[in-house]
Design a protein around this motif. Structure first.
Motif, PDB file in Angstrom:
ATOM      1  N   TRP A 146      38.756  31.911  43.732  1.00 44.74           N
ATOM      2  CA  TRP A 146      39.183  33.269  44.071  1.00 44.74           C
ATOM      3  C   TRP A 146      39.710  33.380  45.493  1.00 44.74           C
ATOM      4  CZ3 TRP A 146      33.673  34.254  42.219  1.00 44.74           C
ATOM      5  CH2 TRP A 146      33.637  34.255  40.812  1.00 44.74           C
ATOM      6  N   GLN A 149      43.286  34.811  46.243  1.00 45.31           N
ATOM      7  CA  GLN A 149      43.421  36.245  46.047  1.00 45.31           C
ATOM      8  C   GLN A 149      42.742  37.027  47.167  1.00 45.31           C
ATOM      9  OE1 GLN A 149      43.129  37.782  41.884  1.00 45.31           O
ATOM     10  NE2 GLN A 149      42.272  35.747  41.428  1.00 45.31           N
ATOM     11  N   VAL A 156      40.372  41.126  43.022  1.00 41.37           N
ATOM     12  CA  VAL A 156      40.286  39.795  42.418  1.00 41.37           C
ATOM     13  C   VAL A 156      40.450  39.955  40.920  1.00 41.37           C
ATOM     14  CG1 VAL A 156      38.841  37.771  42.011  1.00 41.37           C
ATOM     15  CG2 VAL A 156      38.761  38.942  44.224  1.00 41.37           C
ATOM     16  N   ARG A 157      41.412  39.268  40.351  1.00 35.94           N
ATOM     17  CA  ARG A 157      41.666  39.305  38.920  1.00 35.94           C
ATOM     18  C   ARG A 157      40.978  38.113  38.259  1.00 35.94           C
ATOM     19  NH1 ARG A 157      46.247  37.921  37.638  1.00 35.94           N
ATOM     20  NH2 ARG A 157      46.565  39.163  35.734  1.00 35.94           N
ATOM     21  N   LEU A 230      44.815  31.377  37.620  1.00 37.05           N
ATOM     22  CA  LEU A 230      43.513  31.936  37.969  1.00 37.05           C
ATOM     23  C   LEU A 230      42.424  30.865  38.091  1.00 37.05           C
ATOM     24  CD1 LEU A 230      43.387  35.217  35.835  1.00 37.05           C
ATOM     25  CD2 LEU A 230      44.038  34.925  38.233  1.00 37.05           C
TER      26      LEU A 230
END
Length: 284
Positions: A146, A149, A156-157, A230
């Motif tokens: 993460w 991001q 945070v996706r 991601l």
């Protein structure tokens, strides 16, 4: 002499640092010794996986004078068998394996992480060398996925905000590994390792935010929309199985062990402690 494969990785670097702090002779293996940045007391040797498959004799200098070997699958790749043969010929007495918590009774034996680490354990067992298997569950360092991001914003996706794990600090894995070399009684042992507490994915994000003095918001991404961006540290072929594991952990209490404290005499570090140790990794 203890030889550490993956010496510049998260666990390997911590292990080299801890062993040298106890004045144990250490040789760290890495692809780029010139950039290793390991403690001055440690020897550093080149171990490059990019060339042709080596013969055990080619690897013998790496094990010269060694009594212990720390074996990390990602650090040895397809060279496992040759390295083990060189270790046996060179007089190594004990191998500690960084395996995976996916290896356990009743596990999904088709899961790629299970397959890879079960094969690694089988190779070590077949080598005839005395050994210890470390089987950590979720690594706290997985949260570094993460960081890109968080460095650029406050959202945070990711998928499965309610997935629950007990993430373990890499320094605790290293601390247990160090004791397997420095203390008696670990030959033949299987140590299952976890952090001391259950936290959800979303709670981890909030803990990191609190450490940075920021309020971070988690945006739930449906698993069918999750791409490699991601999870940059995860090989694409493993990502579907990993997402399936996350789905199964939503709202489910994770395994929590007391192995770290039992082996090292110190309680396992919390995720908040890990976030504090790594706060600079999340800063711009």
């Amino acid at each position: 002499m203890i030889v550490v494969t993956g010496a510049t990785g998260n666990v390997g670097r911590a292990l080299v640092t801890q062993l040298t702090a106890e004045q144990a002779p250490v040789r760290g293996l890495t692809r780029s010794p010139e950039r290793a940045g390991l403690p001055a007391a440690a020897q550093v040797a080149r171990f490059d996986l990019s060339g042709d498959q080596p013969e055990p004799a080619d690897l013998a200098p790496l094990l010269d004078g060694a009594t212990g070997l720390f074996l990390h699958l990602q650090a040895v790749g397809t060279h496992t068998e040759a390295l083990l043969e060189a270790a046996r010929a060179g007089g190594v007495q004990h191998v500690t394996v960084l395996s995976s918590g996916t290896v356990q009774d009743g596990a999904d034996t088709s899961h790629p992480l299970y397959v890879a680490h079960a094969e690694l354990e089988a190779s070590v067992t077949a080598s005839g060398l005395a050994h210890t298997f470390l089987r950590p569950n979720a690594f706290a360092t997985n949260s570094l996925q993460w960081a890109p991001q968080i460095r650029v914003g406050d959202t945070v996706r990711g998928p499965f905000p309610g997935a629950v794990t007990a993430p373990i600090h890499e320094a605790d894995i290293a601390a247990v590994a160090a004791r397997t070399f420095l203390d008696d009684g670990h030959q033949g042992a299987v140590h299952r390792l976890t952090g001391p507490e259950a936290v959800t994915t979303e709670e981890q994000i909030h803990i990191i935010g609190a450490t940075l003095g920021r309020t971070l918001r988690f945006i739930d991404v449906p698993p069918e929309e999750v791409g490699p961006d991601l999870f940059p540290h995860v090989p694409p072929q493993i990502l579907p199985a990993l997402l399936a594991s996350f789905a199964e952990s939503v709202g489910v209490a994770p395994e929590i062990t007391t192995t770290v404290e039992a082996v090292t005499g110190k309680p396992a570090r919390t995720f908040a402690q890990w976030a504090q140790d790594h706060k600079n990794d999340f800063r711009p």
